[in-house]
Write a protein that holds these residues in place. Sequence first.
Motif, PDB file in Angstrom:
ATOM      1  N   UNK A  89       0.824  -1.281  -0.049  1.00  0.00           N
ATOM      2  CA  UNK A  89      -0.199   0.098   0.119  1.00  0.00           C
ATOM      3  C   UNK A  89       0.976   1.489  -0.018  1.00  0.00           C
ATOM      4  N   UNK A  90       2.138   1.244   0.416  1.00  0.00           N
ATOM      5  CA  UNK A  90       2.961   2.224   0.443  1.00  0.00           C
ATOM      6  C   UNK A  90       3.452   2.612  -1.085  1.00  0.00           C
ATOM      7  N   UNK A  91       3.393   1.752  -1.706  1.00  0.00           N
ATOM      8  CA  UNK A  91       4.198   1.763  -3.141  1.00  0.00           C
ATOM      9  C   UNK A  91       3.688   3.047  -4.064  1.00  0.00           C
ATOM     10  N   UNK A  95       5.818   3.593   9.746  1.00  0.00           N
ATOM     11  CA  UNK A  95       4.873   4.207  10.748  1.00  0.00           C
ATOM     12  C   UNK A  95       3.419   3.882  10.166  1.00  0.00           C
ATOM     13  N   UNK A  96       3.545   4.237   8.662  1.00  0.00           N
ATOM     14  CA  UNK A  96       2.260   4.185   8.062  1.00  0.00           C
ATOM     15  C   UNK A  96       1.556   2.746   8.204  1.00  0.00           C
ATOM     16  N   UNK A  97       2.338   1.907   7.931  1.00  0.00           N
ATOM     17  CA  UNK A  97       2.077   0.445   7.940  1.00  0.00           C
ATOM     18  C   UNK A  97       1.561  -0.138   9.405  1.00  0.00           C
ATOM     19  N   UNK A  98       2.531   0.479  10.504  1.00  0.00           N
ATOM     20  CA  UNK A  98       2.002   0.138  11.589  1.00  0.00           C
ATOM     21  C   UNK A  98       0.792   0.442  12.023  1.00  0.00           C
ATOM     22  N   UNK A  99       0.453   1.848  11.640  1.00  0.00           N
ATOM     23  CA  UNK A  99      -0.703   2.332  12.138  1.00  0.00           C
ATOM     24  C   UNK A  99      -1.850   1.651  11.416  1.00  0.00           C
ATOM     25  N   UNK A 100      -1.739   1.390  10.023  1.00  0.00           N
ATOM     26  CA  UNK A 100      -2.759   0.584   9.351  1.00  0.00           C
ATOM     27  C   UNK A 100      -3.039  -0.937   9.969  1.00  0.00           C
ATOM     28  N   UNK A 101      -1.940  -1.635  10.359  1.00  0.00           N
ATOM     29  CA  UNK A 101      -2.098  -2.829  11.056  1.00  0.00           C
ATOM     30  C   UNK A 101      -3.129  -2.652  12.301  1.00  0.00           C
ATOM     31  N   UNK A 102      -2.546  -1.672  12.995  1.00  0.00           N
ATOM     32  CA  UNK A 102      -3.253  -1.386  14.390  1.00  0.00           C
ATOM     33  C   UNK A 102      -4.770  -1.019  14.034  1.00  0.00           C
ATOM     34  N   UNK A 103      -4.931  -0.183  13.067  1.00  0.00           N
ATOM     35  CA  UNK A 103      -6.262   0.255  12.857  1.00  0.00           C
ATOM     36  C   UNK A 103      -7.301  -1.104  12.639  1.00  0.00           C
TER      37      UNK A 103
END
Length: 272
Positions: free
Chosen positions: A105-107, A122-130
């Motif tokens: 999703x970051x690509x 960080x964005x991946x961490x937050x998305x996984x948390x969400x």
Amino acid sequence: MSVTDTPLISLRAASFGYADRRVVDGVSLSQGRGEVIALLGPNGSGKTTLVKGLLGLSDHLGGEVLLFGTPLARFRDRPRIGYVPQRHSLSASVRATVREVVEVGRLTRRPWWRPAGTADATAVDEALDAVGLRDREREDVSALSGGQQRRVLIARALAARPDLLVMDEPTAGVDAANQRILADVLSALAARGTSMLIVTHELAALHEVVTRIVCMDGGHVDYDGTPRDYLATHRGHEVGDGHHHHDAPDGPGARTPGMAAIAGDPLPPREV
Ligand code: ADP
């Protein structure tokens, strides 16, 4: 929402279809920031074609379409719209961890030559948390259930930090327990102000999330209003009125268990 806010999407007499086949015919609709719209309607009414139109995946055949104030043909910021397509199961042959799928999703958010950095992590961490899957990030996606894989794909869309999250039937084919979890995930996103456009048949599963209902039939919008008013006008179709239980099993007036359940449920007031 203040009147000066530019709508996320704004359609005026917009038509979409495939080549010369007009499927969505003259729809007017706009979505403000923070709104969570459920797009309802019978099979074949054009819901998927409409959301695909916003993403350039169906043809724009007429009318005005603005995305964040920019005409569709000139819009160059696709990552602002996150998309979770219909029937999006992950292939059983995919050899990737949950985290690796979400990293995809970051690509769209960095040049191809730039390696992933801390902002991406960080964005991946937050998305996984969400989506509540941070603790499963090292697992193989193929080991997850269908409902969990939906959450992985929602996380993949969220990882790009979109301004609008478009989902096509996110709860379809998911068992009741996982529907509940998905609804909680979407509620938490809504509480954080995430704008969503959700194509769904299962309004009951999502009724706490939705701030507005748009109903399509035959390529047209035939209802656009609050969930409360929708229930008031469609309620008779779900409960106690045998005359209306008929030919449109997926329709807005369909007598699905979901609608019966929602008709009996008080809707929480929700401000946009
Ligand atoms: P819904 O999402 O409300 O079920 P769709 O937008 O998927 O409705 O489909 C509306 C109509 O568009 C259907 O009649 C369908 O056959 C047609 N359609 C969908 N995809 C295509 C396509 N790729 N090419 C041509 N027609 C299509």
